[in-house]
Motif scaffolding. Structure first.
Motif, mmCIF file in Angstrom:
data_model
loop_
_atom_site.group_PDB
_atom_site.id
_atom_site.type_symbol
_atom_site.label_atom_id
_atom_site.label_comp_id
_atom_site.label_asym_id
_atom_site.label_seq_id
_atom_site.Cartn_x
_atom_site.Cartn_y
_atom_site.Cartn_z
ATOM 1 N N HIS A 99 0.851 -1.178 0.000
ATOM 2 C CA HIS A 99 0.000 0.000 0.000
ATOM 3 C C HIS A 99 0.897 1.241 0.000
ATOM 4 N N PHE A 100 0.326 2.364 -0.404
ATOM 5 C CA PHE A 100 1.032 3.638 -0.363
ATOM 6 C C PHE A 100 0.345 4.568 0.636
ATOM 7 N N VAL A 101 1.150 5.283 1.407
ATOM 8 C CA VAL A 101 0.676 6.415 2.196
ATOM 9 C C VAL A 101 1.003 7.665 1.394
ATOM 10 N N ILE A 113 -4.290 6.737 2.395
ATOM 11 C CA ILE A 113 -3.658 5.516 1.904
ATOM 12 C C ILE A 113 -4.372 5.039 0.650
ATOM 13 N N THR A 114 -3.631 4.340 -0.202
ATOM 14 C CA THR A 114 -4.192 3.788 -1.432
ATOM 15 C C THR A 114 -3.434 2.513 -1.792
ATOM 16 N N ARG A 115 -4.113 1.623 -2.488
ATOM 17 C CA ARG A 115 -3.452 0.381 -2.922
ATOM 18 C C ARG A 115 -2.757 0.559 -4.260
ATOM 19 N N HIS A 116 -3.373 1.334 -5.144
ATOM 20 C CA HIS A 116 -2.882 1.385 -6.519
ATOM 21 C C HIS A 116 -2.532 2.813 -6.937
ATOM 22 N N VAL A 117 -1.466 2.933 -7.691
ATOM 23 C CA VAL A 117 -1.122 4.193 -8.349
ATOM 24 C C VAL A 117 -0.940 3.841 -9.823
ATOM 25 N N ALA A 133 -1.138 15.422 -5.458
ATOM 26 C CA ALA A 133 -0.916 14.288 -4.560
ATOM 27 C C ALA A 133 0.479 13.742 -4.782
ATOM 28 N N VAL A 134 1.024 13.108 -3.733
ATOM 29 C CA VAL A 134 2.340 12.488 -3.850
ATOM 30 C C VAL A 134 2.432 11.317 -2.867
ATOM 31 N N PRO A 135 2.799 10.118 -3.328
ATOM 32 C CA PRO A 135 3.061 9.016 -2.403
ATOM 33 C C PRO A 135 4.319 9.332 -1.591
ATOM 34 N N ILE A 136 4.276 9.034 -0.289
ATOM 35 C CA ILE A 136 5.433 9.323 0.558
ATOM 36 C C ILE A 136 5.996 8.067 1.226
ATOM 37 N N LEU A 137 5.175 7.017 1.354
ATOM 38 C CA LEU A 137 5.624 5.756 1.940
ATOM 39 C C LEU A 137 5.066 4.587 1.134
ATOM 40 N N ARG A 138 5.866 3.545 1.021
ATOM 41 C CA ARG A 138 5.370 2.277 0.495
ATOM 42 C C ARG A 138 5.513 1.253 1.617
ATOM 43 N N VAL A 139 4.390 0.608 1.980
ATOM 44 C CA VAL A 139 4.387 -0.296 3.127
ATOM 45 C C VAL A 139 3.883 -1.672 2.692
ATOM 46 N N LYS A 140 4.080 -2.677 3.552
ATOM 47 C CA LYS A 140 3.894 -4.058 3.095
ATOM 48 C C LYS A 140 2.455 -4.557 3.122
ATOM 49 N N VAL A 205 9.546 6.745 0.024
ATOM 50 C CA VAL A 205 9.647 6.785 -1.430
ATOM 51 C C VAL A 205 9.826 8.231 -1.885
ATOM 52 N N ASP A 206 10.590 8.402 -2.936
ATOM 53 C CA ASP A 206 10.837 9.731 -3.508
ATOM 54 C C ASP A 206 10.181 9.764 -4.878
ATOM 55 N N MET A 207 8.952 10.229 -4.919
ATOM 56 C CA MET A 207 8.174 10.248 -6.156
ATOM 57 C C MET A 207 7.722 11.669 -6.451
ATOM 58 N N PRO A 208 7.471 11.985 -7.712
ATOM 59 C CA PRO A 208 7.074 13.348 -8.060
ATOM 60 C C PRO A 208 5.635 13.651 -7.650
#
Length: 269
Positions: A99-101, A113-117, A133-140, A205-208
């Motif tokens: 999942h992504f925060v 939080i979201t499952r898919h990008v 919006a920007v994802p900041i964490l990827r968790v298990k 995570v470092d995403m734009p």
């Protein structure tokens, strides 16, 4: 109502009516009339129901399905590991994966939080009317996403103020600066979650930053919400669509997602 977009592009909305998907964007600026026939079917089992719960479910499905459990709204209470998940297979397919925060600008800044990008854009961001919006964490898994979100929401909202979201195009925010600020505040708590759930449980995570545009010609100034169950029908000029809402003339808005499973008759000019 379904919305999809690629980063920086205009969201394309489609409304499922029967077996058809109506492309709504070309109807911006047109007059629409919507009539509720009085029939509601559960979006999961199809059973005719007098009352809809959780945006389209009958009461039986509300109480039976894992996707209707309270842990969907509060993922930090996920109880799959306790062996009490309503539908273990559904949980494995939907909760026991990455999942992504994220941070989003919906008029105010929020965490979620979201499952898919997909193609860089999450449908969650579109549902919430986020312009950035920007994802900041990827968790298990979903549990860890909820734990991480709970830590971060001590410093930033986790809810969308739908009235603020609908009133105007928000000012651009520096989400990267906010991300770094929040990481400085919660570093110890995130490390603790990682130590309890595994070294790879929480990953920065470092995403734009993603920009999202909506098909809106005019925003309301004083919002008046339409209750389709009470009014039975409505009509007017469609000024725009943002998040789950249609914006009509005379400052009226309606949350169309709320009426999933309702049988509607729609006519346009």
């Amino acid at each position: 109502m379904r919305g999809a977009a690629e980063t920086g592009s205009l969201v394309e909305y489609r409304l499922p009516i029967g077996d058809e998907l109506i492309n709504m964007n070309p109807l911006i600026g047109s007059s629409v009339q919507v009539n509720f026939t009085g029939i509601i079917n559960c979006v999961h089992c199809g059973t005719k129901t007098k009352k809809s719960f959780n945006q389209g479910y009958c009461y039986r499905c509300l109480m039976k399905l894992a996707q209707c459990d309270t842990c969907i709204i509060r993922p930090e209470t996920c109880h799959y590991h306790q062996g009490t998940c309503r539908e273990p297979q559904w949980g494995e397919e939907n909760c026991m994966n990455d999942h992504f925060v994220y941070l989003a600008n919906t008029g105010t800044l929020k965490v979620g939080i979201t499952r898919h990008v997909s193609d860089g854009v999450s449908s969650r961001w579109i549902d919430q009317g986020a312009t950035q919006a920007v994802p900041i964490l990827r968790v298990k898994n979903r549990l860890v996403s909820g734990l991480a979100e709970s830590v971060i929401k001590q410093h930033i909202a986790d809810k969308t103020n739908w009235r603020t979201m609908l009133k105007e195009q928000p000012v651009q925010a520096d989400l990267i600066a906010m991300r770094e600020h929040l990481f400085g505040l919660v570093e110890m708590e995130l490390d603790q979650i990682g130590s309890e759930h595994g070294i790879q449980a929480v990953n920065l995570v470092d995403m734009p930053v993603i920009d999202i545009q909506y098909p809106v010609s005019k925003y309301p100034t004083k919002i008046k919400s339409i209750n389709l169950e009470k009014e039975g029908q409505f009509e007017g000029k469609l000024n725009g669509i943002k998040g789950q809402y249609w914006m009509l003339d005379n400052d009226r808005v309606i949350n169309m997602r709320k009426y999933a499973g309702y049988h509607l008759e729609i006519t346009t000019d």
